[in-house]
Design a protein around this motif. Structure first.
Motif, short mmCIF file in Angstrom:
data_model
loop_
_atom_site.label_atom_id
_atom_site.label_comp_id
_atom_site.label_asym_id
_atom_site.label_seq_id
_atom_site.Cartn_x
_atom_site.Cartn_y
_atom_site.Cartn_z
N ALA A 47 0.84 -1.19 0.00
CA ALA A 47 0.00 0.00 0.00
C ALA A 47 0.88 1.25 0.00
O ALA A 47 1.99 1.25 0.53
CB ALA A 47 -0.90 0.00 1.23
N ASP A 49 0.32 4.06 1.55
CA ASP A 49 0.42 4.54 2.92
C ASP A 49 -0.50 3.70 3.80
O ASP A 49 -1.17 2.79 3.32
CB ASP A 49 0.10 6.03 3.03
CG ASP A 49 -1.28 6.38 2.52
OD1 ASP A 49 -2.18 5.53 2.56
OD2 ASP A 49 -1.47 7.52 2.07
N GLU A 50 -0.56 4.00 5.07
CA GLU A 50 -1.33 3.18 6.00
C GLU A 50 -2.84 3.30 5.82
O GLU A 50 -3.60 2.50 6.35
CB GLU A 50 -0.95 3.50 7.44
CG GLU A 50 -1.22 4.94 7.84
CD GLU A 50 -0.73 5.25 9.22
OE1 GLU A 50 -1.28 4.68 10.19
OE2 GLU A 50 0.20 6.06 9.32
N SER A 52 -4.41 3.59 2.66
CA SER A 52 -4.85 3.12 1.35
C SER A 52 -4.76 1.60 1.26
O SER A 52 -4.07 0.95 2.05
CB SER A 52 -4.02 3.76 0.24
OG SER A 52 -2.66 3.40 0.37
N ARG A 53 -5.46 1.05 0.28
CA ARG A 53 -5.48 -0.39 0.09
C ARG A 53 -4.36 -0.82 -0.87
O ARG A 53 -4.04 -0.09 -1.81
CB ARG A 53 -6.81 -0.80 -0.52
CG ARG A 53 -7.99 -0.46 0.36
CD ARG A 53 -9.26 -0.83 -0.29
NE ARG A 53 -9.38 -2.29 -0.24
CZ ARG A 53 -10.43 -2.96 -0.66
NH1 ARG A 53 -11.42 -2.33 -1.22
NH2 ARG A 53 -10.48 -4.26 -0.56
N PRO A 54 -3.79 -2.00 -0.65
CA PRO A 54 -2.79 -2.49 -1.61
C PRO A 54 -3.46 -2.89 -2.92
O PRO A 54 -4.65 -3.22 -2.95
CB PRO A 54 -2.19 -3.71 -0.91
CG PRO A 54 -3.16 -4.08 0.15
CD PRO A 54 -3.97 -2.87 0.48
N GLN A 55 -2.72 -2.82 -4.01
CA GLN A 55 -3.24 -3.16 -5.33
C GLN A 55 -2.94 -4.62 -5.64
O GLN A 55 -1.89 -5.15 -5.26
CB GLN A 55 -2.61 -2.27 -6.40
CG GLN A 55 -2.89 -0.80 -6.20
CD GLN A 55 -4.36 -0.47 -6.35
OE1 GLN A 55 -5.00 -0.91 -7.29
NE2 GLN A 55 -4.89 0.27 -5.40
#
Length: 89
Positions: A47, A49-50, A52-55
């Motif tokens: 991600a 940052d803390e 946001s969601r990982p892609q």
């Protein structure tokens, strides 16, 4: 001497993604499957940052890229196709 090797390594990596439609994907392998002789591997990227969601990226290849849970850095050619837009009825 080690600094020179590190700089040349950085230059080599930056040249990999300098071509149009080439991307470097770094992440953890989530799953892998085979269909018609082609391997399809799902890679979860970190991600931004803390908050946001990982892609999740799907990579197609002829050979196995790694095992599930492996951390990988891959040079890929960006491609795909457009799907129909989603409509709410």
């Amino acid at each position: 001497m080690a600094d020179v090797n590190a700089v040349s390594s950085i230059k080599e990596k930056s040249n990999l993604a300098a071509h149009p439609m080439h991307v470097i994907v770094k992440g953890r392998i989530e799953s892998s499957k085979t269909h018609d002789g082609k391997r399809s591997t799902k890679v979860m990227t970190p991600a931004a940052d803390e908050y946001s969601r990982p892609q999740l990226v799907e990579i197609r290849s002829k050979q196995r890229v790694g095992e599930s849970g492996d951390l990988v850095t891959l040079n890929c050619l960006l491609g795909g196709y457009q799907r129909k837009p989603y409509q709410v009825k």
